[in-house]
Write an enzyme that holds these catalytic residues in place. Structure first.
Site, mmCIF file in Angstrom:
data_model
loop_
_atom_site.group_PDB
_atom_site.id
_atom_site.type_symbol
_atom_site.label_atom_id
_atom_site.label_comp_id
_atom_site.label_asym_id
_atom_site.label_seq_id
_atom_site.Cartn_x
_atom_site.Cartn_y
_atom_site.Cartn_z
ATOM 1 N N SER A 180 66.523 49.151 46.536
ATOM 2 C CA SER A 180 65.231 48.840 47.223
ATOM 3 C C SER A 180 64.070 49.329 46.188
ATOM 4 O O SER A 180 64.149 50.137 45.012
ATOM 5 C CB SER A 180 64.938 49.857 48.307
ATOM 6 O OG SER A 180 63.975 49.688 48.979
ATOM 7 N N ASP A 181 62.931 48.663 46.406
ATOM 8 C CA ASP A 181 61.898 48.864 45.591
ATOM 9 C C ASP A 181 60.713 48.550 46.388
ATOM 10 O O ASP A 181 60.338 47.760 47.353
ATOM 11 C CB ASP A 181 61.855 47.637 44.388
ATOM 12 C CG ASP A 181 60.838 48.188 43.383
ATOM 13 O OD1 ASP A 181 60.627 49.347 43.017
ATOM 14 O OD2 ASP A 181 60.261 47.415 42.782
ATOM 15 N N THR A 182 59.788 49.533 46.274
ATOM 16 C CA THR A 182 58.246 49.557 46.751
ATOM 17 C C THR A 182 56.969 49.432 45.967
ATOM 18 O O THR A 182 57.051 50.122 44.816
ATOM 19 C CB THR A 182 58.159 50.666 47.744
ATOM 20 O OG1 THR A 182 59.074 50.861 48.483
ATOM 21 C CG2 THR A 182 56.826 50.948 48.553
#
Length: 196
Positions: free
Chosen positions: A72-74
């Protein structure tokens, strides 16, 4: 199709993502990957988080082909600016002044890889956040409670939000780093059951 995976790995060292997955009641192990992420945002925030999430998930999936892997990446994006983690407190202050009184978008990509089952599924969730008007005194007050240096956009939503945030449209958990509602729906649709 291979038998369903028995292990579920989170390819991230983020304590917030782990906390959110625990809150969902999922059985998983934390297995951070050490990859070179692209934080430039040169192709736009949505593409950036998609590619970073896929890189994390695919890298670990190659090492653990029998497991289901979540990468995941934000990122925080305002106007054409992608706001990654600040380099120091001065940079963090600059970011919060930039966001002050304005609306911005938080993008989180989730990538699920299961090499043995031929699965590579990625999606992006977005939430819109409006900040209060912030002056230096309010920012100092916020920094006294929250470390901005390990957070995209120099802020987190789980602590001290009443000091800076006026309103959130969309998933609050997405702003924290993992859209748990969309993740639960996706896991169920794909037939995975890692609930305790």
């Amino acid at each position: 199709m291979a038998e369903l995976p028995t292990h579920f790995y989170l390819a991230s060292a983020s304590p917030r993502r782990a906390e959110l997955m625990q809150r969902m009641g999922l059985r998983f192990e934390i297995r951070p990957t050490h990859v070179e992420e692209d934080d430039s945002g040169s192709q736009g925030p949505e593409v950036m988080v998609l590619e970073n999430a896929k890189l994390k998930a695919s890298t670990l999936s190659e090492l653990e082909p029998e497991a289901l892997v979540l990468g995941s990446d934000t990122t925080v994006a305002w106007d054409a600016h992608v706001l990654s983690k600040p380099i120091d407190l001065a940079d963090a202050r600059r970011m919060l002044h930039m966001l002050s009184g304005r609306r911005h978008t938080v993008y989180t990509a989730v990538s699920l890889y299961w090499q043995a089952g031929g699965l590579a599924h990625t999606f992006v969730e977005r939430s819109d956040v409006r900040f209060q008007q912030l002056d230096d005194a309010r920012i100092d007050q916020y920094f006294a409670r929250v470390n901005p240096l390990d957070k995209a956009g120099a802020y987190g939503i789980q602590e001290g939000r009443e000091l800076i945030i006026e309103h959130v449209e969309g998933s609050v958990e997405n702003v924290m780093g993992l859209p748990i509602q969309a993740l639960e729906q996706t896991l169920r649709e794909l037939g995975f059951d890692f609930w305790n």
